[in-house]
Design a protein around this motif. Structure first.
Motif: not given
Length: 239
Positions: A147-160
């Motif tokens: 059973e999956v409790e949580r999924v957290e997206i930690k960071d979204v890195i954009l191109p410079y």
């Protein structure tokens, strides 16, 4: 045998901790008491094989993934997944390594779902997207007893280059808003001057008071000597 029998009894008892369950296989087959525990369990040496399954919440970090969004922007996303074992028998019998399989499934579903969103939706609706990813992973791991409790997206890195473009766009938006506010202030100032001119026309003596106030303001700002003709034409109070 009489001498060794008490010693053999010591190997027949095993202690299973509160947060674990024991799956006992006798000659390769699951015993009916499985999963056993917590507490003391009885096993037969040389015939029974014990697999201990941890029921506590476990987690793993997904490696940074390069994802192409719906509006064709390449971003790098990393996330963390929390899960626990719900059915010890299924996670042992239905999958070879339940943790590794869950990690691979999470990576695949994360890439597939994030590719359906634009960059703006991904940055603004991160919580709802995490819930959608969790539900899809949970569907795949249900038959494994996970059973999956949580999924957290930690960071979204954009191109410079994209970061520079977004910063320039935000700066342009702020400048435009500042100009709009300044123009609105000019409009209000013009309306106030219009109302003031009506008052001056009705009572001309207010012009002299305003003139003296202006001289006082100028003199207060810096050391200044002001010459003005005297006597000044004082408006007639009766006009």
């Amino acid at each position: 045998m009489i001498i060794l029998f008490p010693i053999c009894l010591l190997f027949c008892f095993r202690v299973v901790k509160q947060y674990k369950r024991a799956v006992i296989l006798r000659f390769g087959r699951i015993r009916s008491v499985s999963p056993a525990g917590p507490g003391i369990i009885w096993v037969v040496p040389c015939t029974d094989n014990i697999e201990l399954i941890d029921l506590r919440t476990q987690s793993f970090n997904l490696l940074p993934q390069e994802i192409l969004t719906k509006d064709l922007v390449t971003i790098t996303v990393d996330a963390v997944v929390y899960f626990h074992v719900l059915k010890p028998l299924n996670c042992l019998l239905n999958v070879q390594s339940y943790k590794h399989a869950t990690e691979l499934l999470a990576v695949t579903i994360l890439r597939n779902i994030l590719g359906q969103y634009t960059l703006t939706d991904l940055l603004t609706n991160r919580e709802s997207i995490s819930q959608a990813v969790r539900k899809e992973i949970d569907k795949g791991t249900m038959e494994w007893g996970i059973e999956v409790e949580r999924v957290e997206i930690k960071d979204v890195i954009l191109p410079y280059e994209l970061q520079k473009a977004l910063a320039a766009e935000a700066e342009g938006t702020r400048i435009a808003k500042a100009k709009i506010i300044e123009a609105e202030g000019e409009i209000k100032a013009a309306e106030n001057l219009r109302d003031a001119s009506k008052v001056i026309l009705e009572k001309p003596q207010t012009m002299l008071l305003r003139y003296l106030q202006t001289l006082n303001y100028i003199a207060a700002q810096q050391s200044t000597t002001i010459f003005f003709p005297f006597p000044i034409d004082i408006p007639d109070q009766q006009k």
